[in-house]
Every structure is written in structure tokens, then in C-alpha cells.
Design an enzyme around this catalytic site. Sequence first.
Site, short mmCIF file in Angstrom:
data_model
loop_
_atom_site.label_atom_id
_atom_site.label_comp_id
_atom_site.label_asym_id
_atom_site.label_seq_id
_atom_site.Cartn_x
_atom_site.Cartn_y
_atom_site.Cartn_z
N PRO A 4 77.83 61.16 50.65
CA PRO A 4 77.96 62.06 49.48
C PRO A 4 79.19 62.94 49.63
CG PRO A 4 76.25 62.85 50.98
CD PRO A 4 76.73 61.55 51.55
N ASP B 146 81.72 65.30 53.99
CA ASP B 146 80.40 64.67 53.96
C ASP B 146 79.36 65.78 53.79
OD1 ASP B 146 77.96 63.44 54.45
OD2 ASP B 146 78.68 62.25 56.15
N HIS B 147 78.71 65.81 52.63
CA HIS B 147 77.79 66.90 52.30
C HIS B 147 76.54 66.90 53.19
CE1 HIS B 147 76.47 70.24 50.06
NE2 HIS B 147 76.96 69.90 48.88
N ARG B 148 76.27 65.78 53.87
CA ARG B 148 75.12 65.74 54.77
C ARG B 148 75.36 66.59 56.01
NH1 ARG B 148 74.96 59.32 55.48
NH2 ARG B 148 77.13 59.88 55.97
N VAL B 149 76.64 66.82 56.32
CA VAL B 149 76.99 67.55 57.53
C VAL B 149 77.51 68.95 57.21
CG1 VAL B 149 78.40 67.49 59.63
CG2 VAL B 149 77.60 65.36 58.61
#
Length: 433
Positions: A230, A405-408
Site C-alpha cells: 500500500p 509502505d503504509h504497513r510500516v
Amino acid sequence: MATEILMPALSPTMEEGTLARWLKKEGDTVASGDIIAEIETDKATMEFEAVDEGVLGKILIAEGTEGVKVNTPIAVMLEEGEDASAIETASNPAAPAKSEAPAEAPKAEAAPAAAAPAPAAPSKDGKRLFASPLARRIAAQKGLDLATIAGSGPRGRIVKADVEGASAAPKAAAAAPAKTDAPVAKAALAGPSADAVIKMYEGREFEEVKLDGMRKTIAARLSEAKQTIPHFYLRRDIKLDALLKFRSQLNKQLEGRGVKLSVNDFIIKAVAQALQAVPDANAVWAGDRVLKLKPSDVAVAVAIEGGLFTPVLKDADMKSLSALSSEMKDLAKRARDRKLAPHEYQGGSFAISNLGMFGIDNFDAIVNPPHAGILAVGGGVKKPVVNAEGEIEVATVMSVTMSVDHRVIDGALGADLLKVIVENLENPMTMLA
């Protein structure tokens, strides 16, 4: 007994390669450690060492063959005293032994194969254990668990001598194979099939360009990245005038040492120090968790013919600008020559891609997994800007876009990281403090 030489995995991600060149020919005597072939992976051409001594009895895969899967037999090695009759058995281990018995004779009376196929490559804690084919066969015959044997060969590979001196021990029960996702390469196949596309352009003049291993890997990895990561994007303009002036002064002082700093050297240093200042952003995605890293290992994209490398400058925050400059020049040269070792282009938590030297003002880069972000750097352009006194002046401005990376990394954390990068580049002397 004749021993198959298998296509090696020369990097953790290698699934297939090109057998570029044989350095030994059939009938040559081979000693352990001899270089017998050159193998092209998706990133580099690497030398393949023999781990056992013997005679190269037969070459099964001709040089220049592409797409050879890891663990495919590529040649047959004969031990001292063996002749060529052993090769056919080793190359075709499933072939039944010749027999005078009638076809309807019980299967129990069939002669055993002279050489059984090499067992599958063993593993320990999910990591592959490297062992020669002969060592695997001896281990199977003696009931040895290779996971309990220390290898004495190159890079810890288990060889004949290691298993001959080991005592038999019961093997642990085999674990059920872990479920895996579809191969990454499938991501590159999204969209119309090759036949459908070719049919679409029937009647039009075109040239088919065959994909090499690097291009296939780039297509697969970046397709996977765009489909599964994402992304979000943060953009800033950076005034470069102070940096350009400081760089000019330093280059005059360093001229006698043959060092010439580039703007990219300052960007590497700025990113490395920013990752230390905002440690929560110095992280990578690891499937079901995030790994926060201590060192600032920064990857830098280097364009080469047919693709790109991202060599990693380790502990970049700890190195001087001149040291970073020399290391980057060396890595870039060896990247273009395809002479980098896997550990030199794997790892890192953050990447830099600079297209400013190609006349690009700004662009969005794709995050290279497992990195949490990448900084896309455009060229410096003279623009009218409003200074601190509210007056309009001309300044050299460089546009950057940080893909995250929006997960991180969340938005505010990403903004903090980019803010420190901008401050470092607009106040370059602070990076030397």
C-alpha cells in the site's frame, strides 16, 4: 559411484540461471575448490566451485543454456577408478536394470538401481542446508540426518568426508511442507497472454525482444510490489544553494586526494542520518511483523544495461562523505560490470533513486520490498522562491518524492523522516557535526 552435479543456488532468491560457460571439459580431473563453470543469475555472473574431487565424466547441460532450474543435474562426476559405464546409471537412475527374467516376474526380484537419485536438499529451521549430491546419498544410506552435521566445504557445504566420519542417528520426523503463495513470477504474467498480445499486433511491424533473467525478475518483483504494497507519497522541494556552495568548497579541499563529491553523496548521508534521527522509520516489512533496524543501510539504484542494481551502503551514517563517495563509485562500477556479490545488493531498509542527472524534474518510485520507503530525486532547477524576509529570489530547487509502505510507516512518521532529510540537505554542514 558416479555423482550428479546439480545447478547451485548462488543467492537466496535464485530459482533458475543460465549456464554461461564450462571451465572444465569432459575427462578433466577436478579437485575440490576448482572453478568448473560460470553461472549467470538474475543479477550477476558467478563462479561455481567443485566440492568433491573426481573426473568430469559427462556434461549434461550445454553452456549458454538459459532457464536451468536450481537442483537440475548439469553434469556427472566420476570417482577414481570409475569408467564411463557409470554415467548412464547416474544420469538415468530410474531406469530398470537389465534382466533375463520374464516380464511377469515378481517385482521383488527386480535388481536394485545401481545409484538412487539424490535426496531432496535438506533444511534446518526453514533454511536450506547445502550438501554435495554424494554426501546426500551416503547420508541416506547410513541413516544420517544432515541437519546434525557440520559442513567443512565452501560456505559450510556438507561434503563426502563430513558424512563418512559421522555416526548414524535417527532422523527427526519430516515436517509438513509449509503452505506457500503462488510464485512471484506469476505477478509478471498479469494482463493479456503473450499470444493474445502478438495477435493484437498482427500486420504491424515489430521486433520481439527476449527477456533475460534480470528483466524477468524486475518485472516480477515490481509487479508484486505495486500489487501488494500500500504505497503513499510525500513530496517536498529542497533548496540546494547552500549545499552546492559547501560541496564546491569541499571539492577544492579534497582535490589533492582525488576525491570529488556529488550531490548524491550528500543525499545518501542525509537519508542515513535521518533514519537514525527517526528510528521508527528505519524498518522493513517481514510478512507478519516489522523489523526495526539499528544500522542505517541505504540502497542506491544504479542503472545498468537491461535493468538496474540497488547496491547497499552499510552503516552509511557512520561514514564520511568522502568514504561514501569512494564506496558508491566502486559499487556502481562493479554493478555495471555485473560483478557484485549477493550480499552487496541485498538488505537495507530504505532506497534512493536519482534521475535528476537524466533531466527528470520529479517522479514517483516503486518501493523495493522489504524496504519501507524509497526517495525519488529529481534534478536541481533554478526557480523563483520567497525567502525568509518575504522577498522573491532565484534559488536552485530539487524536487523529491518519498514513496512509503503504509504497513510500516504512517503518514506523520513519514513526514517526520522527510523533514529531517530536507533539513540535512538545506543545512549540509550539520551532517559533519
